[in-house]
Scaffold this active site. Structure first.
Site, short mmCIF file in Angstrom:
data_model
loop_
_atom_site.label_atom_id
_atom_site.label_comp_id
_atom_site.label_asym_id
_atom_site.label_seq_id
_atom_site.Cartn_x
_atom_site.Cartn_y
_atom_site.Cartn_z
N ALA A 1 28.75 31.69 16.76
CA ALA A 1 28.43 32.88 17.55
C ALA A 1 29.62 33.24 18.42
O ALA A 1 30.52 32.42 18.64
CB ALA A 1 27.21 32.61 18.46
N THR B 1 30.16 33.66 22.05
CA THR B 1 29.32 33.21 23.16
C THR B 1 29.89 33.55 24.55
O THR B 1 29.32 33.13 25.55
CB THR B 1 29.11 31.68 23.09
OG1 THR B 1 30.39 31.05 23.07
CG2 THR B 1 28.32 31.27 21.87
N THR C 1 19.09 32.99 21.77
CA THR C 1 19.31 32.80 23.20
C THR C 1 18.23 33.38 24.10
O THR C 1 17.58 34.37 23.73
CB THR C 1 20.67 33.43 23.57
OG1 THR C 1 20.82 33.45 24.99
CG2 THR C 1 20.78 34.87 23.08
N TYR D 1 26.12 40.96 24.95
CA TYR D 1 25.89 39.69 24.25
C TYR D 1 24.42 39.59 23.84
O TYR D 1 24.09 39.30 22.69
CB TYR D 1 26.29 38.52 25.16
CG TYR D 1 25.83 37.16 24.67
CD1 TYR D 1 26.47 36.52 23.61
CD2 TYR D 1 24.76 36.50 25.28
CE1 TYR D 1 26.05 35.26 23.17
CE2 TYR D 1 24.33 35.25 24.85
CZ TYR D 1 24.97 34.64 23.79
OH TYR D 1 24.55 33.41 23.35
N1 LIG Z 1 26.39 28.29 25.29
C1 LIG Z 1 25.20 28.61 25.81
O1 LIG Z 1 24.97 28.47 27.02
C2 LIG Z 1 24.12 29.15 24.93
C3 LIG Z 1 22.89 29.50 25.51
C4 LIG Z 1 21.87 29.98 24.68
C5 LIG Z 1 22.09 30.10 23.32
N2 LIG Z 1 23.30 29.76 22.79
C6 LIG Z 1 23.50 29.92 21.35
O2 LIG Z 1 23.68 28.62 20.81
C7 LIG Z 1 24.53 28.70 19.66
C8 LIG Z 1 25.64 27.67 19.79
O3 LIG Z 1 26.39 27.97 20.95
P1 LIG Z 1 27.62 27.08 21.44
O4 LIG Z 1 27.55 27.02 22.91
O5 LIG Z 1 27.71 25.84 20.63
O6 LIG Z 1 28.82 28.06 21.05
P2 LIG Z 1 30.40 27.78 21.06
O7 LIG Z 1 30.70 26.45 21.64
O8 LIG Z 1 31.03 29.00 21.66
O9 LIG Z 1 30.73 27.72 19.50
C9 LIG Z 1 30.58 28.82 18.69
C10 LIG Z 1 31.41 28.56 17.47
O10 LIG Z 1 31.23 29.68 16.58
C11 LIG Z 1 32.47 29.89 15.96
N3 LIG Z 1 32.53 31.25 15.42
C12 LIG Z 1 32.64 32.42 16.09
N4 LIG Z 1 32.67 33.44 15.22
C13 LIG Z 1 32.56 32.92 13.99
C14 LIG Z 1 32.55 33.44 12.68
N5 LIG Z 1 32.64 34.77 12.46
N6 LIG Z 1 32.42 32.60 11.62
C15 LIG Z 1 32.33 31.26 11.83
N7 LIG Z 1 32.37 30.69 13.04
C16 LIG Z 1 32.48 31.51 14.10
C17 LIG Z 1 33.50 29.64 17.03
O11 LIG Z 1 34.73 29.38 16.39
P3 LIG Z 1 36.10 29.11 17.21
O12 LIG Z 1 35.98 27.66 17.64
O13 LIG Z 1 37.14 29.34 16.19
O14 LIG Z 1 36.09 30.08 18.35
C18 LIG Z 1 32.91 28.43 17.74
O15 LIG Z 1 33.39 27.22 17.20
C19 LIG Z 1 25.00 30.15 19.58
O16 LIG Z 1 24.15 30.85 18.68
C20 LIG Z 1 24.74 30.68 20.97
O17 LIG Z 1 24.53 32.08 20.97
C21 LIG Z 1 24.32 29.27 23.56
#
Ligand SMILES: NC(=O)c1ccc[n+]([C@@H]2O[C@H](COP(=O)([O-])OP(=O)(O)OC[C@H]3O[C@@H](n4cnc5c(N)ncnc54)[C@H](OP(=O)(O)O)[C@@H]3O)[C@@H](O)[C@H]2O)c1
Length: 299
Positions: A59, A61, A100, A124
């Site tokens: 995503a 994020t 989310t 977002y």
């Molecule tokens: N973080 C929060 O607080 C939070 C809260 C609620 C829900 N969520 C949801 O939980 C999920 C996981 O979040 P997270 O915190 O683990 O996110 P994260 O640490 O930001 O990791 C997201 C990953 O997605 C990769 N990515 C982005 N665009 C892409 C694409 N087009 N194709 C393939 N990979 C891609 C990024 O690659 P790069 O490493 O190359 O940038 C990154 O490694 C997401 O769906 C997010 O919306 C997160």
């Protein structure tokens, strides 16, 4: 075999670690290995890995960044899930798609249920809501798992920011009027592996579910818990001062109430989330004791 897209993010890396611990066959693909918004790249990955289940942990994020980079956010959060869902539909593979709390506006009095209407208040949130819709429209065999306030030893997140600031500051001014459940990406990863077998076996389980840690706090309460867990080890004990959202303007609006009711998940899958403090304390202690944990890829 489970295939994870977004393998280099905090959830992706925790999935890899949890699968290794359980000896569950899982392959985590980074963005360089598979871009979820690129149909040929996704098709090639599915052909190569032949998964029984796909997890979309990829995503855009950066909640504030999305306000000025809408096209990028839409590409990863709306187009990407649509492409993944179409590829899974073609190959008859189930998809677990992560979403989310920010699909809600935060005006509800009480925790949000899956049946509550979404009304995102940020770019977002709108891009994530559109991603959910694309998955529902395109693929019957889907589980949309909404979570909130994720943190982990990996990547960038609130817990690590607070630990970093605590090294040099004597006071941290933290927002105390947004409510939610700090959720360990490690616990979410374990929950995803727990539901994987029934989701693969039983298409009737398809639908939308909420999963966060148990209980709720504010960003101020979250920061206080991190500092209290770290201080006996680091000797750093900055004052944590409560401020209002209005005192900390950000490009993106955030919901005042992010609490998600997880009872449907608990009833369906028989797994109860742990109290939020337990994992915050454990992650904090692990990070301050062995900071190298933060950067290690776990094989
Ligand atoms: N973080 C929060 O607080 C939070 C809260 C609620 C829900 N969520 C949801 O939980 C999920 C996981 O979040 P997270 O915190 O683990 O996110 P994260 O640490 O930001 O990791 C997201 C990953 O997605 C990769 N990515 C982005 N665009 C892409 C694409 N087009 N194709 C393939 N990979 C891609 C990024 O690659 P790069 O490493 O190359 O940038 C990154 O490694 C997401 O769906 C997010 O919306 C997160």
């Amino acid at each position: 075999m489970i295939v994870v897209f977004g393998g280099n993010g905090q959830l992706g890396r925790e999935l890899l670690r949890a699968a290794a611990e359980r000896k569950t066959p899982l392959q985590a693909l980074t963005r360089t290995e598979a871009d979820i918004a690129d149909a040929p790249s996704v098709a090639a990955a599915l052909k190569r890995c032949k998964p029984d289940l796909v997890v979309n942990a990829a995503a855009y994020t950066n909640v504030d960044g999305a306000e000025s980079h809408e096209a990028e956010a839409r590409r990863a959060n709306e187009l990407g899930p649509a492409v993944l869902a179409a590829a899974c539909a073609k190959a008859n593979i189930a998809l677990v798609h992560i979403s989310t709390d920010y699909v809600f506006d935060g005006s509800k009095d009480g925790a949000y249920r899956e049946s509550d209407a979404v009304h995102p208040i940020s770019t977002y949130g709108r891009s994530k809501a559109a991603g959910e819709d694309a998955v529902r429209r395109t693929l019957d065999r889907h589980v949309i798992l909404r979570t909130a306030w994720l943190y982990s030893a990996f990547g960038r997140n609130f817990l690590k920011t607070i630990l970093q600031l605590a090294q040099t500051r004597d006071e941290l001014r933290i927002v105390a009027d947004q409510h939610g459940s700090p959720t360990s990406a490690r616990e979410l990863a374990e929950a995803i592996l727990h539901i994987a077998p029934p989701v693969i076996a039983e298409p009737r389980l398809s639908g939308t579910y909420h999963f966060t840690a148990d209980g709720a706090t504010t960003w101020h309460g979250f920061a206080g818990c991190i500092i209290a867990a770290a201080a006996p080890i680091t000797g750093r004990n900055p004052r944590v001062t409560a401020i209002a959202t209005a005192d900390y303007p950000t490009p993106a609006k955030r919901p005042a109430n992010s609490r998600l009711d997880c009872s449907l998940f608990v009833e369906t899958f028989g797994l109860k989330p742990r109290p939020w403090r337990e994992a915050v304390q454990a992650t904090t202690r692990a990070l301050v004791t062995a900071p190298q944990l933060a950067e290690n890829h776990v094989a």
